[in-house]
Design an enzyme around this catalytic site. Structure first.
Site, PDB file in Angstrom:
ATOM      1  N   LYS A 234      51.577  30.238  50.535  1.00  0.00           N
ATOM      2  CA  LYS A 234      52.781  31.073  50.408  1.00  0.00           C
ATOM      3  C   LYS A 234      53.987  30.129  50.527  1.00  0.00           C
ATOM      4  CE  LYS A 234      54.917  35.060  50.181  1.00  0.00           C
ATOM      5  NZ  LYS A 234      54.914  35.910  48.994  1.00  0.00           N
TER       6      LYS A 234
ATOM      7  N   TYR B 146      47.371  30.387  63.274  1.00  0.00           N
ATOM      8  CA  TYR B 146      46.065  30.784  63.818  1.00  0.00           C
ATOM      9  C   TYR B 146      45.665  29.955  65.044  1.00  0.00           C
ATOM     10  CZ  TYR B 146      41.825  33.477  62.627  1.00  0.00           C
ATOM     11  OH  TYR B 146      40.798  34.389  62.581  1.00  0.00           O
TER      12      TYR B 146
ATOM     13  N   ASP C  76      49.919  36.069  47.782  1.00  0.00           N
ATOM     14  CA  ASP C  76      49.932  37.514  47.480  1.00  0.00           C
ATOM     15  C   ASP C  76      49.484  37.758  46.035  1.00  0.00           C
ATOM     16  OD1 ASP C  76      52.274  36.228  46.803  1.00  0.00           O
ATOM     17  OD2 ASP C  76      53.623  37.823  47.430  1.00  0.00           O
TER      18      ASP C  76
ATOM     19  N   ASP D 267      41.353  33.529  56.390  1.00  0.00           N
ATOM     20  CA  ASP D 267      40.760  34.640  57.140  1.00  0.00           C
ATOM     21  C   ASP D 267      40.874  35.925  56.326  1.00  0.00           C
ATOM     22  OD1 ASP D 267      39.600  35.982  59.232  1.00  0.00           O
ATOM     23  OD2 ASP D 267      41.391  36.060  60.467  1.00  0.00           O
TER      24      ASP D 267
END
Ligand code: NDP
Ligand code: AKG
Ligand code: MG
Length: 419
Positions: free
Chosen positions: A232, A162, A285, A309
């Site tokens: 992740k 980001y 996820d 985000d």
């Protein structure tokens, strides 16, 4: 403080920061605000009116916000000249006056700045993006039990993919970097090197520790049950996986957390109540399905910038949408509150959108000042208008028998329901 374009209010005083980072708030604090692009013209006047009413009702004239307009985005280009999207004195004012609030900012097309929001966070090192997600009774939601969603997101705000360190496919920089990766580091996994854009994902131990420290401290200060590290790390082991490991390391080193059944989950006792606070992790996820299926399992969330985000908009949808979701960008000393949604250009200037995201960001600002009575009135006003089914279009279209109000009329309805 002398500025070129910013008019400092004649009445009003600066908030001061103490060495322990607590703040001294005068009765008339000067609060800088950025109106914001797009729907900023609609929601920011409502914010000022609602907060002024709440403060006046709570303190009967003894306290008052001295609003000071500062500029960023399209308005800055009008005040300071073409291509001046983020004037230095705007950053100075945010730093000097300690507590501020902003509307959404558009991303300039072309020019050197990728996102003004990201630039503000980076240049002021506002490393925590704090986004509480809670349900207001009566708000339409896709969930059967939306009240089970009650989470506080601590999103790392300065690192990750980001941060915008990336180069376009075909550029000299992308070619140089890809050549370096292949020649010097033996990378063979770039599938189409000649046509790849390329980005860099920095995630540091220092950045992770300062973010997770704030999340755990928040859990202590607000009597929350758990802190979940969302990552992740199974795929991105040295960035997202390291975030998880460093988070656990900090919980053990600084908060005395002990492993549960051999770890990696751990827990420590709340310093005053003695209740357990659990520090755990979940892969991003899986987390996105868990927040729908088992939202009660999650409380304070600490996560990386891009995950944060996505997660903040996903969670906002569970409690009524991004028109309802507030936020703050924080360093150890500076606090800049902001709506979590963007500029919604198709609604700009139409007096239609929901101002609640910015109003609830204002509520967080009042609480940050220690003006809890005024903050409570804002909550009461929003709860009251939703309960009366007098809402803006975004909620009205999902509710049965609701009355659709304009943005400004909703602000007036909130004021009418206070106290
Ligand atoms: N912090 C910031 O300043 C942010 C800035 N941005 C910037 O904003 C611009 C537009 O981004 P975009 O992706 O369209 O996202 P937006 O958040 O601006 O809008 C997406 C949709 O969300 C709904 N929405 C947004 N705000 C409200 C509100 N206050 N009340 C009710 N509904 C709302 C609308 O849905 P519907 O059409 O269904 O009614 C809208 O079309 C971009 O330049 C982006 O970079 C984006 C995010 C954050
Ligand atoms: O800066 C932007 O354009 C997007 C920022 C964003 O989506 C957010 O902060 O949630
Ligand atoms: Mg976003």
């Amino acid at each position: 403080m002398a500025y070129e374009q910013i008019q400092v209010p004649a009445t009003g005083e600066q908030i001061r920061v103490n060495p322990d980072h607590s703040i001294d708030v005068p009765d008339q604090p000067i609060i800088p605000y950025i109106e914001g692009d797009g729907i900023g013209v609609d929601i920011t006047p409502v914010l000022k009116k609602v907060l002024d009413s709440a403060v006046s009702k709570a303190y009967g004239g003894q306290r008052q916000i001295a609003w000071m307009e500062i500029y960023a985005g399209e308005k800055a280009t009008k005040v300071y000249g073409a291509d001046v999207w983020l004037p230095d004195e705007t950053l100075d004012a945010v730093r000097d006056y300690v507590v501020s609030i902003k509307g959404p900012l558009t991303t300039p097309v072309g020019g050197g700045i990728r996102s003004l929001n990201v630039a503000l966070r980076q240049r002021l090192d506002l490393y925590v993006c704090l986004r509480p997600v809670r349900y207001f009774q009566g708000t339409p939601s896709p969930l059967k039990r939306p009240e089970d969603t009650d989470m506080v997101i601590f999103r790392e705000n300065s690192e990750d993919i980001y941060a915008g360190i990336e180069w376009a496919a075909g550029s000299d920089e992308a070619k140089t970097l890809i050549d370096f990766l292949q020649d010097k580091l033996g990378v063979t996994k770039i599938r189409f090197p000649a046509s790849s854009g390329i980005g860099i994902k920095p995630v540091s131990r220092d950045g992770t520790r300062r973010l997770v420290r704030k999340a755990i401290q928040y859990a202590i200060d607000n009597q929350r049950d758990s802190v979940t590290l969302v990552h992740k790390g199974n795929i991105m082991k040295f960035t997202e996986g390291a975030f998880k490991d460093w988070g656990y390391e900090l919980a053990r080193e600084e908060f005395g957390a002990e492993l549960i059944d051999g770890g990696p989950w751990c827990r420590f006792k709340h310093p005053t109540t003695g209740k357990d606070i659990v520090v755990k992790d979940v892969i991003a996820d899986a987390f996105l399905q868990q927040i729908l299926l088992r939202p009660k399992d999650y409380d304070v969330i600490a996560t990386l910038n891009l995950n944060g985000d996505y997660i903040s908009d996903a969670l906002a949808a569970q409690v009524g949408g991004i028109g309802m979701a507030p936020g703050a960008n924080l360093s150890d000393t500076v606090a800049m509150f902001e709506a979590t949604h963007g500029t919604a250009p198709k609604y700009a200037g139409k007096d239609q959108v929901n101002p609640s995201s910015l109003l609830l960001s204002g509520e967080m600002l009042l609480r940050h000042l220690g003006w809890t009575e005024a903050a409570d009135l804002v909550i009461q006003g929003i709860e009251g208008s939703i309960a009366a089914k007098t809402v803006t279009y975004d909620l009205e279209r999902l509710m049965e028998g609701a009355t659709k109000l304009s943005c400004s009329a909703f602000g007036d309805a909130v004021i009418a329901k206070m106290g």
